[in-house]
Structures are given as structure tokens and as C-alpha cells.
Design a protein around this motif. Structure first.
Motif, PDB file in Angstrom:
ATOM      1  N   THR A 160      35.399-129.423  -5.727  1.00  0.00           N
ATOM      2  CA  THR A 160      35.581-129.581  -7.094  1.00  0.00           C
ATOM      3  C   THR A 160      34.155-129.708  -7.739  1.00  0.00           C
ATOM      4  OG1 THR A 160      37.455-131.252  -6.744  1.00  0.00           O
ATOM      5  CG2 THR A 160      36.258-131.592  -8.589  1.00  0.00           C
ATOM      6  N   PHE A 161      33.330-130.020  -7.012  1.00  0.00           N
ATOM      7  CA  PHE A 161      31.748-130.181  -7.855  1.00  0.00           C
ATOM      8  C   PHE A 161      31.478-128.567  -7.669  1.00  0.00           C
ATOM      9  CE2 PHE A 161      31.286-134.763  -6.915  1.00  0.00           C
ATOM     10  CZ  PHE A 161      31.272-134.943  -8.458  1.00  0.00           C
ATOM     11  N   ALA A 162      31.515-127.839  -6.646  1.00  0.00           N
ATOM     12  CA  ALA A 162      31.350-126.750  -6.629  1.00  0.00           C
ATOM     13  C   ALA A 162      31.817-125.677  -7.754  1.00  0.00           C
ATOM     14  CB  ALA A 162      31.718-125.768  -5.013  1.00  0.00           C
ATOM     15  N   GLY A 163      33.200-125.839  -7.769  1.00  0.00           N
ATOM     16  CA  GLY A 163      33.688-125.093  -8.870  1.00  0.00           C
ATOM     17  C   GLY A 163      33.472-125.469 -10.432  1.00  0.00           C
ATOM     18  N   VAL A 164      33.405-126.861 -10.552  1.00  0.00           N
ATOM     19  CA  VAL A 164      33.058-126.955 -12.175  1.00  0.00           C
ATOM     20  C   VAL A 164      31.553-127.153 -12.393  1.00  0.00           C
ATOM     21  CG1 VAL A 164      35.011-128.584 -12.064  1.00  0.00           C
ATOM     22  CG2 VAL A 164      32.639-129.750 -11.573  1.00  0.00           C
ATOM     23  N   TRP A 165      30.719-127.263 -11.352  1.00  0.00           N
ATOM     24  CA  TRP A 165      29.177-126.892 -11.680  1.00  0.00           C
ATOM     25  C   TRP A 165      29.030-125.428 -12.075  1.00  0.00           C
ATOM     26  CZ3 TRP A 165      28.154-131.264 -13.376  1.00  0.00           C
ATOM     27  CH2 TRP A 165      28.082-132.573 -12.644  1.00  0.00           C
ATOM     28  N   GLN A 166      29.705-124.744 -11.109  1.00  0.00           N
ATOM     29  CA  GLN A 166      29.552-123.106 -11.274  1.00  0.00           C
ATOM     30  C   GLN A 166      29.975-122.709 -12.571  1.00  0.00           C
ATOM     31  OE1 GLN A 166      28.083-120.890  -9.193  1.00  0.00           O
ATOM     32  NE2 GLN A 166      28.244-119.359 -10.789  1.00  0.00           N
TER      33      GLN A 166
ATOM     34  N   VAL B 265      25.024-123.947 -18.998  1.00  0.00           N
ATOM     35  CA  VAL B 265      25.021-125.261 -19.810  1.00  0.00           C
ATOM     36  C   VAL B 265      24.721-126.477 -19.331  1.00  0.00           C
ATOM     37  CG1 VAL B 265      26.569-126.552 -21.309  1.00  0.00           C
ATOM     38  CG2 VAL B 265      26.684-123.950 -21.094  1.00  0.00           C
ATOM     39  N   VAL B 266      25.123-126.781 -18.053  1.00  0.00           N
ATOM     40  CA  VAL B 266      24.504-128.073 -17.367  1.00  0.00           C
ATOM     41  C   VAL B 266      23.094-128.114 -17.376  1.00  0.00           C
ATOM     42  CG1 VAL B 266      24.667-129.235 -15.187  1.00  0.00           C
ATOM     43  CG2 VAL B 266      26.900-128.346 -16.054  1.00  0.00           C
TER      44      VAL B 266
ATOM     45  N   PHE C 219      23.338-127.853  -5.848  1.00  0.00           N
ATOM     46  CA  PHE C 219      24.032-126.740  -5.647  1.00  0.00           C
ATOM     47  C   PHE C 219      23.243-125.555  -6.252  1.00  0.00           C
ATOM     48  CE2 PHE C 219      27.791-129.465  -5.430  1.00  0.00           C
ATOM     49  CZ  PHE C 219      28.614-128.527  -4.519  1.00  0.00           C
ATOM     50  N   ASP C 220      22.563-125.765  -7.414  1.00  0.00           N
ATOM     51  CA  ASP C 220      21.476-124.751  -7.892  1.00  0.00           C
ATOM     52  C   ASP C 220      20.542-124.350  -6.888  1.00  0.00           C
ATOM     53  OD1 ASP C 220      21.710-123.383 -10.403  1.00  0.00           O
ATOM     54  OD2 ASP C 220      19.571-124.059 -10.676  1.00  0.00           O
ATOM     55  N   ALA C 221      19.807-125.252  -6.355  1.00  0.00           N
ATOM     56  CA  ALA C 221      18.592-125.113  -5.503  1.00  0.00           C
ATOM     57  C   ALA C 221      19.202-124.263  -4.207  1.00  0.00           C
ATOM     58  CB  ALA C 221      17.875-126.068  -5.172  1.00  0.00           C
ATOM     59  N   MET C 222      20.121-124.591  -3.805  1.00  0.00           N
ATOM     60  CA  MET C 222      20.936-123.923  -2.549  1.00  0.00           C
ATOM     61  C   MET C 222      21.334-122.611  -3.044  1.00  0.00           C
ATOM     62  SD  MET C 222      22.533-126.767  -0.043  1.00  0.00           S
ATOM     63  CE  MET C 222      22.894-128.172  -1.384  1.00  0.00           C
ATOM     64  N   ALA C 223      22.005-122.268  -4.099  1.00  0.00           N
ATOM     65  CA  ALA C 223      22.548-120.886  -4.564  1.00  0.00           C
ATOM     66  C   ALA C 223      21.392-120.013  -4.911  1.00  0.00           C
ATOM     67  CB  ALA C 223      23.650-121.210  -5.566  1.00  0.00           C
TER      68      ALA C 223
ATOM     69  N   THR D 195      26.688-118.004  -5.626  1.00  0.00           N
ATOM     70  CA  THR D 195      27.546-118.749  -6.373  1.00  0.00           C
ATOM     71  C   THR D 195      27.561-120.315  -5.809  1.00  0.00           C
ATOM     72  OG1 THR D 195      29.813-118.522  -5.202  1.00  0.00           O
ATOM     73  CG2 THR D 195      28.937-116.893  -7.139  1.00  0.00           C
ATOM     74  N   TYR D 196      28.029-121.261  -6.331  1.00  0.00           N
ATOM     75  CA  TYR D 196      28.101-122.727  -5.946  1.00  0.00           C
ATOM     76  C   TYR D 196      28.966-122.704  -4.799  1.00  0.00           C
ATOM     77  CZ  TYR D 196      25.173-124.263  -9.599  1.00  0.00           C
ATOM     78  OH  TYR D 196      24.048-124.522 -10.552  1.00  0.00           O
TER      79      TYR D 196
END
Length: 214
Positions: A95-101, A106-107, A170-174, A179-180
Motif C-alpha cells: 500500500t505505501f509503495a503505491g500511494v507514496w509513488q 508532492v509528498v 522508499f525515496d532513498a532506496m528507489a 519506482t517505489y
């Protein structure tokens, strides 16, 4: 009356959309003002204040328009109803991977605003406290189901999961090339290790130093 309410809702949605677009545009935070949002939405400055009360109220409305609120929260609530905490964790990661991506840029900008604006920081941290609560629920359920020692350090595991499943992680690893969703398996592996669910792994603890650390 219905027509007036519909018009008011349309105006509100247009202002939020303009604010989101401005946060995602070059200049981002620096260009984000009530006057600029009002101009982009084609309304008067006072209309923005009448609808949202303040700049912070507007930013809060932008946050509520994110995928994490619109689609993420219902999915997370459903995941907490699953009987297997490991499956709950997996669904949290998905879920977090999808919504953060979906709202990646904006986040980032909202996090920047939270760092600069103490009033909005309170809003951001209040929302983040709910996410931490979900991590605590997973840690508590895994601890309750754990048949053998060592017992889980709930505080340590909650803190670790909160960090591992954050938009920053997620951002650092991607990075800029993935993508996340592509790094979600790595995020899940790290989260499972923190909980001691991976073969040969021990749960994290604030009381016991990591191996090799003195």
C-alpha cells in the motif's frame, strides 16, 4: 441551494488542485503562496481564506487529497483485519509503495513545508503519528504470536518499521531510476528482518547492541 453547494465544492476542489500543481511545479515551496494559488485557481485571495481558514488549512486539504488518505487508509484498515500479522505487514508495504509513488513529488514538498512551517509541522506530525500507530499494531501482534524468545522490543520494532516504511526510505532506496513498487520487496525484507521474521534474523532491540557494535 444544491447548485450553490455544488459550486462551492467545485471551487474548493479547483483551489486544492491548483495548490497540488503548484507544489509539484519548478519552484515548489518557494512559489507556494496563497496569492499564487488563488491566481492559479482563478479565485480571489479571500476566497481561499473563506474556504480553508489559513495557508495551513489549505496545505492540510492538499494532504487530505493525497492517495495515502483517499485510497491508502481504507487499504491499511483492511490489512489490520487480516489474521496473519506477516500478511498485514506485506499489505502495508504494498500500500505505501503505491500511494507514496503516486504523490512522490508532492509528498517531498509537503515534508519540506513541515520542516519550515511550525504550524503545518504539527499537522504533519499528527498524521504521521497515525502511521506510527499502525506500525505499533503490527509489532504488538507479532510479539503476541511469537512462540519462543527473544521477546520483541515493541518500541524498537515500532521505530524501525516507522522508518523503513516511510516515504523518505522508499525515496532513498528507489533513487531516480526505480519506482517505489520496484523497491517494495527490499522494503518488506528489511521490515521482516526488523521483526525477526526472516530465517536466521533476530528482531531489533534498543536494549541489545547490533552484532559487531560495541
Amino acid at each position: 441551494m444544491e447548485a450553490r453547494l455544488a459550486a462551492a465544492e467545485e471551487t474548493r476542489a479547483r483551489i486544492v488542485a491548483a495548490a497540488r500543481e503548484m507544489l509539484g511545479a519548478p519552484g515548489g515551496i518557494g512559489a507556494f503562496t496563497v496569492d499564487a494559488v488563488a491566481g492559479a485557481a482563478g479565485v480571489a485571495r479571500m476566497t481561499v481564506y473563506n474556504r480553508f481558514g489559513s495557508k495551513t488549512g489549505l496545505i492540510e486539504a492538499v494532504f487530505d487529497s493525497l492517495a495515502i488518505v483517499r485510497t491508502g487508509v481504507p487499504r491499511l484498515v483492511a490489512a489490520l483485519a487480516l489474521t496473519d500479522p506477516a500478511e498485514t505487514l506485506a499489505e502495508f508495504v504494498r500500500t505505501f509503495a503505491g500511494v507514496w509513488q503516486e504523490d512522490r513529488l508532492v509528498v517531498r514538498r509537503l515534508q519540506g513545508l513541515a520542516a519550515l512551517d511550525p504550524e503545518f509541522a504539527q499537522v504533519w506530525h499528527a498524521r504521521e503519528a497515525r502511521r506510527r500507530g499502525g506500525m505499533r499494531e503490527i509489532a504488538t501482534r507479532v510479539a503476541a504470536a511469537r512462540p519462543v524468545p527473544p521477546a520483541l522490543d515493541i518500541e524498537a520494532v515500532t521505530a524501525a518499521l516507522y522508518a523503513i516504511l516511510s516515504p523518505e526510505a522508499f525515496d532513498a532506496m528507489a533513487g531516480e531510476t526505480r519506482t517505489y513498487e520496484e523497491v517494495a520487496p527490499l522494503v518488506l525484507q528489511l521490515a521482516r528482518r526488523a521483526l525477526g521474521l526472516e530465517a536466521g534474523s533476530e528482531p531489533v532491540s534498543l536494549a541489545t547492541p547490533a552484532r559487531g557494535v560495541t
